[in-house]
Design a protein around this motif. Structure first.
Motif, PDB file in Angstrom:
ATOM      1  N   PRO A   1       0.843  -1.202   0.000  1.00 47.68           N
ATOM      2  CA  PRO A   1       0.000   0.000   0.000  1.00 47.68           C
ATOM      3  C   PRO A   1       0.875   1.249   0.000  1.00 47.68           C
ATOM      4  CG  PRO A   1       0.078  -0.977   2.182  1.00 47.68           C
ATOM      5  CD  PRO A   1       0.792  -1.924   1.267  1.00 47.68           C
ATOM      6  N   PRO A   2       0.335   2.384  -0.458  1.00 46.78           N
ATOM      7  CA  PRO A   2       1.111   3.636  -0.423  1.00 46.78           C
ATOM      8  C   PRO A   2       1.520   3.971   1.006  1.00 46.78           C
ATOM      9  CG  PRO A   2      -0.912   3.903  -1.678  1.00 46.78           C
ATOM     10  CD  PRO A   2      -0.989   2.560  -1.021  1.00 46.78           C
ATOM     11  N   LEU A   3       2.637   4.647   1.150  1.00 49.16           N
ATOM     12  CA  LEU A   3       3.165   5.011   2.455  1.00 49.16           C
ATOM     13  C   LEU A   3       3.185   6.536   2.583  1.00 49.16           C
ATOM     14  CD1 LEU A   3       4.654   4.236   5.106  1.00 49.16           C
ATOM     15  CD2 LEU A   3       6.771   4.379   3.797  1.00 49.16           C
ATOM     16  N   ALA A   4       2.645   7.038   3.662  1.00 50.14           N
ATOM     17  CA  ALA A   4       2.688   8.478   3.948  1.00 50.14           C
ATOM     18  C   ALA A   4       3.416   8.678   5.266  1.00 50.14           C
ATOM     19  CB  ALA A   4       1.274   9.042   4.030  1.00 50.14           C
ATOM     20  N   VAL A   5       4.290   9.666   5.307  1.00 49.42           N
ATOM     21  CA  VAL A   5       5.069   9.963   6.502  1.00 49.42           C
ATOM     22  C   VAL A   5       4.930  11.454   6.800  1.00 49.42           C
ATOM     23  CG1 VAL A   5       7.388   9.954   7.509  1.00 49.42           C
ATOM     24  CG2 VAL A   5       6.723   8.152   5.923  1.00 49.42           C
ATOM     25  N   ALA A   6       4.612  11.782   8.040  1.00 50.46           N
ATOM     26  CA  ALA A   6       4.505  13.190   8.436  1.00 50.46           C
ATOM     27  C   ALA A   6       5.889  13.747   8.752  1.00 50.46           C
ATOM     28  CB  ALA A   6       3.609  13.313   9.668  1.00 50.46           C
ATOM     29  N   VAL A   7       6.155  14.952   8.252  1.00 51.58           N
ATOM     30  CA  VAL A   7       7.410  15.628   8.565  1.00 51.58           C
ATOM     31  C   VAL A   7       7.107  17.004   9.131  1.00 51.58           C
ATOM     32  CG1 VAL A   7       8.709  14.374   6.817  1.00 51.58           C
ATOM     33  CG2 VAL A   7       7.730  16.581   6.250  1.00 51.58           C
ATOM     34  N   LYS A   8       8.021  17.480   9.966  1.00 53.33           N
ATOM     35  CA  LYS A   8       7.873  18.786  10.593  1.00 53.33           C
ATOM     36  C   LYS A   8       8.700  19.844   9.869  1.00 53.33           C
ATOM     37  CE  LYS A   8       8.599  21.004  15.066  1.00 53.33           C
ATOM     38  NZ  LYS A   8       9.074  20.777  16.438  1.00 53.33           N
ATOM     39  N   SER A   9       9.918  19.475   9.483  1.00 54.15           N
ATOM     40  CA  SER A   9      10.787  20.446   8.811  1.00 54.15           C
ATOM     41  C   SER A   9      11.887  19.727   8.044  1.00 54.15           C
ATOM     42  CB  SER A   9      11.403  21.410   9.821  1.00 54.15           C
ATOM     43  OG  SER A   9      12.215  20.713  10.743  1.00 54.15           O
ATOM     44  N   LEU A  10      12.416  20.426   7.059  1.00 58.51           N
ATOM     45  CA  LEU A  10      13.567  19.956   6.296  1.00 58.51           C
ATOM     46  C   LEU A  10      14.813  20.356   7.066  1.00 58.51           C
ATOM     47  CD1 LEU A  10      14.739  18.773   3.630  1.00 58.51           C
ATOM     48  CD2 LEU A  10      14.707  21.106   2.755  1.00 58.51           C
ATOM     49  N   ILE A  11      15.683  19.391   7.369  1.00 58.85           N
ATOM     50  CA  ILE A  11      16.881  19.719   8.141  1.00 58.85           C
ATOM     51  C   ILE A  11      18.177  19.527   7.364  1.00 58.85           C
ATOM     52  CG2 ILE A  11      15.800  19.363  10.376  1.00 58.85           C
ATOM     53  CD1 ILE A  11      17.063  16.597  10.497  1.00 58.85           C
ATOM     54  N   GLY A  12      18.102  18.916   6.193  1.00 54.80           N
ATOM     55  CA  GLY A  12      19.327  18.748   5.419  1.00 54.80           C
ATOM     56  C   GLY A  12      19.068  18.260   4.016  1.00 54.80           C
ATOM     57  N   VAL A  13      19.894  18.745   3.090  1.00 51.81           N
ATOM     58  CA  VAL A  13      19.856  18.310   1.692  1.00 51.81           C
ATOM     59  C   VAL A  13      21.299  18.124   1.265  1.00 51.81           C
ATOM     60  CG1 VAL A  13      19.197  18.901  -0.672  1.00 51.81           C
ATOM     61  CG2 VAL A  13      17.777  19.673   1.236  1.00 51.81           C
ATOM     62  N   GLY A  14      21.597  16.987   0.667  1.00 54.68           N
ATOM     63  CA  GLY A  14      22.959  16.755   0.211  1.00 54.68           C
ATOM     64  C   GLY A  14      22.999  15.757  -0.922  1.00 54.68           C
ATOM     65  N   LEU A  15      24.157  15.644  -1.522  1.00 57.77           N
ATOM     66  CA  LEU A  15      24.377  14.672  -2.584  1.00 57.77           C
ATOM     67  C   LEU A  15      25.226  13.530  -2.052  1.00 57.77           C
ATOM     68  CD1 LEU A  15      25.190  17.063  -5.559  1.00 57.77           C
ATOM     69  CD2 LEU A  15      23.029  15.897  -5.079  1.00 57.77           C
ATOM     70  N   ILE A  16      24.856  12.323  -2.396  1.00 47.84           N
ATOM     71  CA  ILE A  16      25.641  11.142  -2.045  1.00 47.84           C
ATOM     72  C   ILE A  16      25.818  10.291  -3.292  1.00 47.84           C
ATOM     73  CG2 ILE A  16      24.846  11.171   0.360  1.00 47.84           C
ATOM     74  CD1 ILE A  16      22.984   8.818  -0.331  1.00 47.84           C
ATOM     75  N   ASP A  17      26.503   9.172  -3.155  1.00 44.15           N
ATOM     76  CA  ASP A  17      26.658   8.232  -4.265  1.00 44.15           C
ATOM     77  C   ASP A  17      27.299   8.902  -5.474  1.00 44.15           C
ATOM     78  OD1 ASP A  17      26.422   5.759  -5.520  1.00 44.15           O
ATOM     79  OD2 ASP A  17      24.400   6.142  -6.235  1.00 44.15           O
ATOM     80  N   GLY A  18      28.330   9.698  -5.220  1.00 47.65           N
ATOM     81  CA  GLY A  18      29.020  10.363  -6.318  1.00 47.65           C
ATOM     82  C   GLY A  18      28.190  11.452  -6.972  1.00 47.65           C
ATOM     83  N   GLY A  19      27.156  11.936  -6.298  1.00 46.68           N
ATOM     84  CA  GLY A  19      26.303  12.988  -6.846  1.00 46.68           C
ATOM     85  C   GLY A  19      25.087  12.470  -7.583  1.00 46.68           C
ATOM     86  N   ASP A  20      24.905  11.157  -7.627  1.00 47.78           N
ATOM     87  CA  ASP A  20      23.779  10.565  -8.357  1.00 47.78           C
ATOM     88  C   ASP A  20      22.493  10.531  -7.542  1.00 47.78           C
ATOM     89  OD1 ASP A  20      25.405  10.082 -10.546  1.00 47.78           O
ATOM     90  OD2 ASP A  20      25.909   8.052  -9.888  1.00 47.78           O
ATOM     91  N   THR A  21      22.597  10.709  -6.221  1.00 52.79           N
ATOM     92  CA  THR A  21      21.451  10.569  -5.335  1.00 52.79           C
ATOM     93  C   THR A  21      21.360  11.781  -4.418  1.00 52.79           C
ATOM     94  OG1 THR A  21      21.748   8.169  -5.352  1.00 52.79           O
ATOM     95  CG2 THR A  21      20.367   9.068  -3.607  1.00 52.79           C
TER      96      THR A  21
END
Length: 70
Positions: A7-27
């Motif tokens: 079934p579809p999954l929904a997750v509640a979030v309060k705030s964005l705390i980080g954004v970054g690149l991993i996997d050599g920049g592919d992800t």
């Protein structure tokens, strides 16, 4: 064979705390704070993230700088 569709999954979030690149920049690694204080990480292929950024969501989009985290 039985249907293995999840079934579809929904997750509640309060705030964005980080954004970054991993996997050599592919992800793109998105980190969110949940209402209960837990951290939720979502890994998105970079082309999918670019598609999400390009969509008009009906509100001004604040560009977040992407930084290499690992």
């Amino acid at each position: 064979m039985a249907d293995q569709t999840l079934p579809p999954l929904a997750v509640a979030v309060k705030s964005l705390i980080g954004v970054g690149l991993i996997d050599g920049g592919d992800t793109v690694d998105l980190r969110f704070a949940a209402p209960d204080g837990q951290v939720i990480a979502v890994l998105i292929p970079r082309p999918v993230f670019a598609d999400l950024q390009a969509r008009d969501l009906g509100a001004p989009w604040r560009q977040a700088g992407l930084e290499q985290t690992s």
